[in-house]
Structures are given as structure tokens and as C-alpha cells.
Design a protein around this motif. Structure first.
Motif, PDB file in Angstrom:
ATOM      1  N   THR A 402     -39.007  29.285  30.836  1.00 10.93           N
ATOM      2  CA  THR A 402     -39.000  30.618  30.221  1.00 10.93           C
ATOM      3  C   THR A 402     -38.298  30.584  28.868  1.00 10.93           C
ATOM      4  O   THR A 402     -38.749  31.226  27.902  1.00 10.93           O
ATOM      5  CB  THR A 402     -38.300  31.627  31.150  1.00 10.93           C
ATOM      6  OG1 THR A 402     -38.941  31.622  32.422  1.00 10.93           O
ATOM      7  CG2 THR A 402     -38.339  33.024  30.557  1.00 10.93           C
ATOM      8  N   LEU A 403     -37.217  29.839  28.780  1.00 14.18           N
ATOM      9  CA  LEU A 403     -36.497  29.723  27.517  1.00 14.18           C
ATOM     10  C   LEU A 403     -37.315  28.965  26.478  1.00 14.18           C
ATOM     11  O   LEU A 403     -37.273  29.280  25.276  1.00 14.18           O
ATOM     12  CB  LEU A 403     -35.155  29.008  27.752  1.00 14.18           C
ATOM     13  CG  LEU A 403     -34.116  29.794  28.561  1.00 14.18           C
ATOM     14  CD1 LEU A 403     -32.920  28.914  28.897  1.00 14.18           C
ATOM     15  CD2 LEU A 403     -33.648  31.020  27.787  1.00 14.18           C
ATOM     16  N   ILE A 404     -38.075  27.961  26.920  1.00 11.47           N
ATOM     17  CA  ILE A 404     -38.916  27.212  25.974  1.00 11.47           C
ATOM     18  C   ILE A 404     -39.994  28.113  25.390  1.00 11.47           C
ATOM     19  O   ILE A 404     -40.372  27.984  24.210  1.00 11.47           O
ATOM     20  CB  ILE A 404     -39.536  25.986  26.687  1.00 11.47           C
ATOM     21  CG1 ILE A 404     -38.443  24.947  26.978  1.00 11.47           C
ATOM     22  CG2 ILE A 404     -40.645  25.367  25.848  1.00 11.47           C
ATOM     23  CD1 ILE A 404     -38.928  23.752  27.774  1.00 11.47           C
ATOM     24  N   GLU A 405     -40.473  29.048  26.185  1.00 14.30           N
ATOM     25  CA  GLU A 405     -41.518  29.961  25.694  1.00 14.30           C
ATOM     26  C   GLU A 405     -41.015  30.885  24.588  1.00 14.30           C
ATOM     27  O   GLU A 405     -41.820  31.462  23.856  1.00 14.30           O
ATOM     28  CB  GLU A 405     -42.049  30.798  26.863  1.00 14.30           C
ATOM     29  CG  GLU A 405     -42.845  29.986  27.878  1.00 14.30           C
ATOM     30  CD  GLU A 405     -43.249  30.817  29.079  1.00 14.30           C
ATOM     31  OE1 GLU A 405     -42.869  32.026  29.108  1.00 14.30           O
ATOM     32  OE2 GLU A 405     -43.928  30.287  29.975  1.00 14.30           O
ATOM     33  N   THR A 406     -39.712  31.026  24.443  1.00 15.75           N
ATOM     34  CA  THR A 406     -39.186  31.859  23.357  1.00 15.75           C
ATOM     35  C   THR A 406     -39.416  31.232  21.992  1.00 15.75           C
ATOM     36  O   THR A 406     -39.316  31.917  20.969  1.00 15.75           O
ATOM     37  CB  THR A 406     -37.685  32.088  23.558  1.00 15.75           C
ATOM     38  OG1 THR A 406     -36.993  30.823  23.506  1.00 15.75           O
ATOM     39  CG2 THR A 406     -37.403  32.756  24.891  1.00 15.75           C
ATOM     40  N   VAL A 408     -37.576  29.502  20.275  1.00 12.54           N
ATOM     41  CA  VAL A 408     -36.372  29.394  19.447  1.00 12.54           C
ATOM     42  C   VAL A 408     -36.004  27.914  19.350  1.00 12.54           C
ATOM     43  O   VAL A 408     -35.841  27.235  20.374  1.00 12.54           O
ATOM     44  CB  VAL A 408     -35.210  30.200  20.046  1.00 12.54           C
ATOM     45  CG1 VAL A 408     -33.970  30.063  19.193  1.00 12.54           C
ATOM     46  CG2 VAL A 408     -35.617  31.658  20.203  1.00 12.54           C
ATOM     47  N   THR A 409     -35.876  27.410  18.133  1.00 11.98           N
ATOM     48  CA  THR A 409     -35.789  25.971  17.924  1.00 11.98           C
ATOM     49  C   THR A 409     -34.642  25.340  18.695  1.00 11.98           C
ATOM     50  O   THR A 409     -34.832  24.369  19.445  1.00 11.98           O
ATOM     51  CB  THR A 409     -35.625  25.675  16.422  1.00 11.98           C
ATOM     52  OG1 THR A 409     -36.697  26.279  15.710  1.00 11.98           O
ATOM     53  CG2 THR A 409     -35.633  24.177  16.182  1.00 11.98           C
ATOM     54  N   TYR A 410     -33.418  25.868  18.510  1.00 14.69           N
ATOM     55  CA  TYR A 410     -32.273  25.210  19.149  1.00 14.69           C
ATOM     56  C   TYR A 410     -32.290  25.371  20.665  1.00 14.69           C
ATOM     57  O   TYR A 410     -31.765  24.524  21.387  1.00 14.69           O
ATOM     58  CB  TYR A 410     -30.959  25.731  18.563  1.00 14.69           C
ATOM     59  CG  TYR A 410     -30.779  27.229  18.572  1.00 14.69           C
ATOM     60  CD1 TYR A 410     -30.275  27.880  19.693  1.00 14.69           C
ATOM     61  CD2 TYR A 410     -31.101  27.998  17.463  1.00 14.69           C
ATOM     62  CE1 TYR A 410     -30.099  29.259  19.703  1.00 14.69           C
ATOM     63  CE2 TYR A 410     -30.937  29.381  17.470  1.00 14.69           C
ATOM     64  CZ  TYR A 410     -30.435  30.006  18.592  1.00 14.69           C
ATOM     65  OH  TYR A 410     -30.264  31.370  18.604  1.00 14.69           O
ATOM     66  N   VAL A 411     -32.916  26.432  21.177  1.00  8.72           N
ATOM     67  CA  VAL A 411     -33.057  26.592  22.631  1.00  8.72           C
ATOM     68  C   VAL A 411     -34.033  25.558  23.179  1.00  8.72           C
ATOM     69  O   VAL A 411     -33.776  24.917  24.213  1.00  8.72           O
ATOM     70  CB  VAL A 411     -33.521  28.022  22.969  1.00  8.72           C
ATOM     71  CG1 VAL A 411     -33.843  28.140  24.459  1.00  8.72           C
ATOM     72  CG2 VAL A 411     -32.463  29.035  22.586  1.00  8.72           C
ATOM     73  N   VAL A 412     -35.155  25.373  22.504  1.00  6.83           N
ATOM     74  CA  VAL A 412     -36.147  24.395  22.942  1.00  6.83           C
ATOM     75  C   VAL A 412     -35.546  22.991  22.949  1.00  6.83           C
ATOM     76  O   VAL A 412     -35.755  22.206  23.892  1.00  6.83           O
ATOM     77  CB  VAL A 412     -37.389  24.454  22.029  1.00  6.83           C
ATOM     78  CG1 VAL A 412     -38.354  23.323  22.361  1.00  6.83           C
ATOM     79  CG2 VAL A 412     -38.084  25.803  22.166  1.00  6.83           C
TER      80      VAL A 412
END
Length: 736
Positions: A402-406, A408-412
Motif C-alpha cells: 500500500t505504501l509503494i502505491e503512494t 512517494v520516492t523515499y517511501v518506495v
């Protein structure tokens, strides 16, 4: 009081030396109530506080030392503390006044005089102080006695051996039995400061004195309680009952309002639990420790941070202390970032199957915060939670996706890093999410995340249809990448070749990367790994496959834990800087003495198994005889008398079991005072004088025959396996 402070604020203005001198001289003639002198001295002290040099007024200020007004005398003594050591040629003029004040009827003046003298470490002052200090240690007023105790520590710092010969250490020992709790606390503080010196005495307590110190806790100030509690670490229980009895008496200090007293009490209880046998009592103490530690988290952010850093150590050694209080460490919106990061680590430590879902929900919330560093740590904590608690792994993976789907570069990037570890923790279970990771390959621009993704591509190249194309794109900038990424690319391309040895793209790719790694890279680690891979593929591709694709051990959370012996040692510094840095003080404080558990019959077997012993350093002997050629001294045999006389002090001081003096001249029994530096050894094999490498016994073999050769040198750049085999013929025999 506030009105007086407001009036004194006007003195904090830069003044001129000549003006102050003129005002002091004018005050001598018309100043019956000493008001003018007091005003001028306040200005001088204010300028000292602001950092202005007032040393030229030394002669003028000491003229006021005979003033009977206590307030003026205090300011003169404060001036002497600031500039006394810088005026060794003039300080003798003040000594008669010092000696007179040491015999004054007012105990405040007596204490003020010896304290000021102790702060001026000049031999002439120290010599004059010694006799007066003996009397003040036995003074009828407890205020003078408690000041004298601290002065002994100051004298010991100035000249340790002289203080020992004068018997001040024994006097401090006797002060531990004083009827006044404040005097006892100061004596303990002085002995602790002396005992923490590497060249000082070893401060030890027996059971009688330890009980006396515990009894004086109720009458002591907060600082006194801290010193007394800390000194109890110097009591080493010989029986389980001693530690259990002391623990029951100290546990009441956990209810104190002062955070330093609470942390020091926790430190002593953690220490004593290593010598306890009663499991029920240990569990009871652990249960009692939790609420005071939780209560400290309602203090200011600085106290919170200190408490959190100490809790992080405590729960690693005694997890039951706060096992049910994970919600207490959930972050608040207004917590400073350093408090949030500390809480995050503790949440992970306390997570288990029962509370994993609560922790995961909280971490998901943190992953949407605005602080980038905090978000990174939160995402990484989700991955660590999946590795630690297997039952929560599925939910953690879903959260990471779910976080990868955002996007957001640093989250991915953080998600990719932790997913790599999850793949190793649960092999063959979550590989279905690899396509999702490959879709975000372009978002990876940091070395660690890029290396993690490359590892995934290489490890699962047989399951990724276009793995060769993805790696080919990543290899394009091979020479410009960081070493971490280059190492990952090198290993991944070799794995790709092993998986798909018939693919022309894989052959060309591994050839290109190996050639770069061995010919155009200066990093020795990368170059050597390239040589190893190249030779394995050239000599025995089957063996290379077994090595490169060998079964890897599953990742565990054991690496997150601190070594048990180091943890026991570090918990002896609870509530200090060492517990904040998570380092022993001797590693970052010069001349600090280390602490460690001492082996006795009462020490728990589990603590004894990881026991760390400390050795006190010794200074070089006074006389060293060096064997070998050299000038012959007329007195070549050192006399044994000095060492005998110097060794007699420890037994005299430690006779009652309170103090052990470790004199710098004390040596091991088998020490003969000689240092063998001539380098001669009867069993040594003779070497040729002109050949320093005569005994290497051809250790490097035929290195010329082993010299790397360019791949496919005469075939016009052909990249098939035959070229690799042809390259390896020169070293085939040696490797087999």
C-alpha cells in the motif's frame, strides 16, 4: 529575592580596570558600612561572569579580604577562585587571611576558606590547607565537615600520592559513619570521585557500611541520595540473601519524585538482580520498575529522551519490565523528532504476537507523516516487525505494498530495502510481489535501495522474464555507481548467467561486467570478487552455480540485540551519558574508570557466563632494567625497599574492608622489572641478512602463471563460454 536580582542586573556592564581600582581605593577612606566596596566588587564579579579579564585588580581586591562582612568575603573568595592559580607569585599574600578564616567562629567562613583554598591547586596553598583540613574534617559543625569532604577530593586531584600519605583517604572512610546524612553523602561523593580515577584507590563497601548508607537515604538531599545509591554499586554481594535484602530496602526509592533518583535506584536494582536467586522477588522488582519509568515519560522532552534511551537498554535485559505497556510509547503529534525516533525503536522491541496488530496500525499512521526521516524509520520498522513476528508478516507485506502505491520516492525506497530482508526471512512465500517492485525500478536513486532491488533481480532471475533487460539497463552506468551498487550488480549478473547460461544477453552482460570489474575498477574488494567469479566460471561453472546460488541462512532478529555481556556492563551506567550514547564512559571520557560485574559465589550462572573482566592500568615501574648492550650503570640492581614501603599503604587502608588502595607502584608478583627489547630468541630460525622475505616459503606460488589475462584476446570479442574456459587454462592446474 526577585527585587534584589533585578537591582543587581545593572552591574552587568563592561567596566574599565582603572575605574574599578579608583573606586576600591576611594572606598578605603569613607566607607564605614562597606557599601561602596560591596558595589565595586559586585561590578567586578559581574565582569568576570561576562568573561572580562579582571586579573590586573588582584592586589586591590585582596585588600578587601579582611572585611568582616560575609557578603564581601564571598566575592573576594570568588575572585580568588577565578584568578588565584594564575597568580602563583602573589597568592602567598592571601594565605595568612586564609588561615585566620579557617579558625573563625562562624562555620560559614571556615567552610568558605577551606573550599576556596581547595580550588587553588598551587603547592603553597595546598601545603597550608593540609593541616587546616585535618581539623575541619573533625569540626563540630556538619556544614564544615561536609565541605571538608569535597575538599579532600580536590586535594587528591592536585596531588594524589601526597593526599594518600597524609591519610585523607582514611579520614574520608571514617566519615562514612558520620551521624549527619549530608556529611555521609559528601564523603561518598568524594570517595566515588577518587575511586573513578584510574590511578586512585579502589572504593569498595562492606555490608555494614552499605546498610548504614541505605539508612541515611531518608535524611539526605536529592543529590545526596543519588551519590549514595550510586555508591552501592561498589558493594559486591557474597550471598544471595545480601542482594535480596538490599533490593527490598532500595525498592522504595522508585517512588521518588526526582527523575535522577529513580533512574539511579533502577540502576542499583538491575545490578543487584544479577546476584539474586529468588525468582519471585526478581519478578516483583521488575513489576515495580515499570510504573516509575512510565511516569518519567510525562516530564519534559529532554527527560523523556534520557528515560527512553535507558528503557531501550533495560527491556533488552529485562523484557518483563514493560512488556504490557507498548501503548505508552505511541508517538504524540507534538513530540520532538528525537523522542519519536526513540519511541519507535522501543515499540519494535516490545512488539510480539499479541500486540503486533496495534503496533502495525500505529506504524502505518507514522508512514504518512511529514518528517522524512521519521517516515523512513517507520517504514523500515514495518519490515522489521514482519521479520520479528511471523504471524504479522502477511499484514506487514500488505501495508508495504500500500505504501509503494503512494509512489512517494523515499517511501518506495525504504519499502524495497525491507522487502529484500523479508524475502530472506520467508523464502518462497512472498515472491509474487516482485512484479510490483519492478514497476517502481525507476524511482530508486539511492545506493542502498538500488542495491536491494538488484539483489532481488539477481536472486529471482529465473522467475523474472525480463531480468536480463532490467539488469542491462542498470549496468549501463556501472562505472559511475557507488561501490555498494557495483558489488550488487556484479553478483546479480553472475547469478543471471548461471540461471540463463544459454542466453546471449546474459553472456554479454556478465562478460562486460567482469571486464569492467577486473580492469577498470580500483576498489580491491570489487576487483578481487570479479577475479574469483571469472575464474570459477572459467574452471567449473557447475561449482560456481553451487556457490553463487547456495542456500542462504534465514534472517533473524538476533542481530538487533546487544551482546549480553556488554549489556550487563552498560546497565551499570544507567542514568549517565553512557546510557544515552549506549557506550561505556571510558570510550569517550578521558581517564574514566570502567565498570563491570564482579564474580562472587552469589553471581547468577547466566551472568557469569558472559562476564567481562576489567583490569586497572598501571603506570610504568620507577626503575626498568633493559637487557642487551648499552652503558653500564653503577647501580644496576634496583633496591626493593621503596616498593615495600609503597605497597604497605594498600593493606593499611583496606584493612576494614571499605577501601582497597591500588597504588601505582603495585606490580604483579611475577613482574621482574625487566623489559626484553633486544628481540633475540633461541628458537628463532636464522635468516639471511640481505633477504627479509627468506622465510615466506613461496607463499604466493607461481603468481606469474596466475596472472589475469584479457578475456577473448584473440577472438575479436567473442563472448561465449569457450572464451571463459580459454582464459582459465593458464590457472586450471593450480586451482584444482
Amino acid at each position: 529575592m526577585s527585587t534584589q536580582q533585578g537591582q543587581d542586573a545593572k552591574f552587568f556592564q563592561r567596566g574599565k580596570i582603572e575605574e574599578f581600582r579608583a573606586e576600591l581605593q576611594a572606598a578605603e577612606s569613607k566607607d564605614k558600612k562597606y557599601q561602596k566596596r560591596k558595589t565595586v566588587l559586585k561590578k567586578i564579579v559581574a565582569n568576570i561572569t561576562m568573561g572580562n579579564d579582571m586579573s590586573p585588580l588582584f592586589h586591590d581586591v585582596i585588600q578587601c579580604i579582611g572585611t568582616p562582612l560575609l557578603e564581601i568575603k564571598k566575592m573576594v573568595y570568588l575572585y580568588l577562585v577565578s584568578y588565584g592559580r594564575s597568580k602563583p607569585d602573589q597568592i602567598h599574600m592571601v594565605i595568612p587571611s586564609f588561615l585566620q578564616d579557617c579558625n573563625d567562629r562562624n562555620p560559614l567562613i571556615r567552610a568558605l576558606a577551606i573550599r576556596t583554598m581547595a580550588y587553588i591547586p598551587i603547592p603553597v596553598v595546598t601545603e597550608a590547607l593540609s593541616d587546616q583540613l585535618r581539623h575541619c574534617i573533625k569540626d563540630r559543625d556538619p556544614y564544615v565537615r561536609k565541605t571538608a569532604a569535597i575538599c579532600v577530593a580536590k586535594i587528591y586531584v592536585a596531588d594524589a600520592r601526597k593526599a594518600e600519605r597524609a591519610g585523607f583517604v582514611e579520614m574520608l572512610r571514617d566519615m562514612l559513619l558520620d551521624s549527619n546524612a549530608t556529611v555521609v553523602a559528601n564523603a561518598v561523593a568524594a570517595l566515588s570521585e577518587i575511586g573513578d580515577r584510574q590511578d586512585g584507590v579502589i572504593f569498595r563497601l562492606n555490608l555494614t557500611v552499605a546498610n548504614k548508607l541505605i539508612a541515611s537515604l531518608g535524611e539526605s538531599s536529592e543529590w545526596g541520595q543519588i551519590y549514595i545509591l550510586d555508591s552501592l554499586l561498589r558493594f559486591v554481594p557474597e550471598e544471595h540473601s545480601e542482594a535480596e535484602m538490599m533490593g527490598e530496602r532500595i525498592i522504595v526509592q522508585l517512588q521518588h519524585a526526582n527523575s535522577a533518583v529513580v533512574l539511579t535506584a533502577v540502576k542499583v536494582l538491575l545490578y543487584l538482580m544479577n546476584y539474586m536467586e529468588n525468582r519471585r522477588l526478581i519478578e516483583h522488582i521488575c513489576k515495580k520498575m515499570g510504573p516509575p519509568l512510565v511516569a518519567l515519560l510525562s516530564s519534559g522532552p529532554e527527560v523523556q529522551y534520557v528515560t527512553l534511551r535507558n528503557i531501550l537498554l533495560i527491556i533488552q535485559r529485562r523484557p518483563t519490565v514493560l512488556k504490557n505497556d507498548v501503548k505508552v510509547f505511541f508517538c504524540k503529534y507534538n513530540d520532538p523528532i528525537y523522542v519519536k525516533l526513540a519511541k519507535l525503536e522501543i515499540m519494535y522491541r516490545l512488539a510480539r504476537e499479541e500486540n503486533a496488530q496495534e503496533v502495525l496500525t500505529e506504524l502505518e499512521e507514522y508512514a504518512s507523516e511529514v518528517d522524512i526521516d521519521f517516515v523512513r524509520k517507520s517504514v523500515r520498522s514495518i519490515g522489521r516487525l514482519a521479520i520479528k513476528v511471523e504471524a504479522a508478516a502477511d499484514n506487514c507485506i500488505q501495508s508495504l505494498l500500500t505504501l509503494i502505491e503512494t509512489k512517494v520516492t523515499y517511501v518506495v525506497q525504504e519499502a524495497v530495502i525491507v522487502i529484500k530482508d523479508i524475502f530472506r526471512r520467508y523464502p518462497g512465500k512472498y515472491e509474487g510481489i516482485i512484479p510490483t517492485l519492478c514497476e517502481n525500478l525507476d524511482a530508486l536513486d539511492e545506493p542502498e535501495s538500488k542495491a536491494a532491488m538488484i539483489w532481488i533481480l539477481g536472486q529471482f532471475a529465473n522467475r523474472i522474464d525480463n531480468a536480463d533487460e532490467l539488469l542491462d539497463d542498470l549496468v549501463y552506468n556501472f562505472l559511475d555507481e557507488s561501490t555498494e551498487v557495483q558489488l550488487a550488480l556484479l553478483t546479480a549478473t553472475v547469478k543471471l548467467f548461471v540461471y540463463k547460461s544459454t542466453s546471449d544477453t546474459a553472456k554479454a552482460l556478465v562478460h562486460k561486467v567482469l571486464k569492467w570489474a577486473t580492469e577498470e575498477i580500483d576498489n580491491p574488494d570489487l576487483r578481487d570478487r570479479g577475479f574469483i567469479y571469472w575464474r570459477m566460471l572459467a574452471v567449473n561453472p557447475t561449482l560456481a552455480q553451487e556457490i553463487v546460488l547456495a542456500q542462504k541462512p534465514a534472517i533473524t532478529t538476533d542481530s538487533d540485540r546487544m551482546d549480553r555481556g556488554a549489556l550487563d556492563q552498560l546497565l551499570l551506567h544507567t542514568g549517565t551519558l553512557g546510557s544515552i550514547y549506549h557506550k561505556n564512559p571510558e570510550t569517550f571520557i578521558r581517564n574514566a574508570a570502567g565498570r563491570a560485574l564482579i564474580d562472587t559465589p552469589a553471581l547468577n550462572p547466566s551472568s557469569r557466563a558472559v562476564l567481562i573482566t576489567l583490569s586497572r592500568p598501571h603506570l610504568p615501574p620507577t626503575t626498568v632494567t633493559v637487557q642487551g648492550p648499552g652503558p653500564i650503570e653503577p647501580t644496576s640492581v634496583p633496591s626493593a625497599e621503596p616498593s615495600k614501603s609503597m605497597a604497605s599503604a594498600p593493606s593499611e587502608v583496606g584493612g576494614q574492608g571499605l577501601l582497597d588502595v591500588d597504588d601505582v607502584a603495585t606490580r604483579p608478583e611475577n613482574y621482574d622489572g625487566e623489559a626484553d627489547i633486544d628481540g633475540e630468541d633461541e628458537d628463532e630460525v636464522p635468516r639471511k641478512a640481505g633477504d627479509p622475505y627468506a622465510n615466506l616459503d613461496n607463499a604466493f606460488g607461481g603468481y606469474l602463471a596466475d596472472k589475469p589475462q584479457p578475456i577473448g584476446g584473440g577472438s575479436g570479442g567473442n563472448t561465449n563460454v569457450d572464451d571463459l574456459l580459454h582464459w582459465g587454462t593458464a590457472i586450471n592446474t593450480q586451482l584444482r
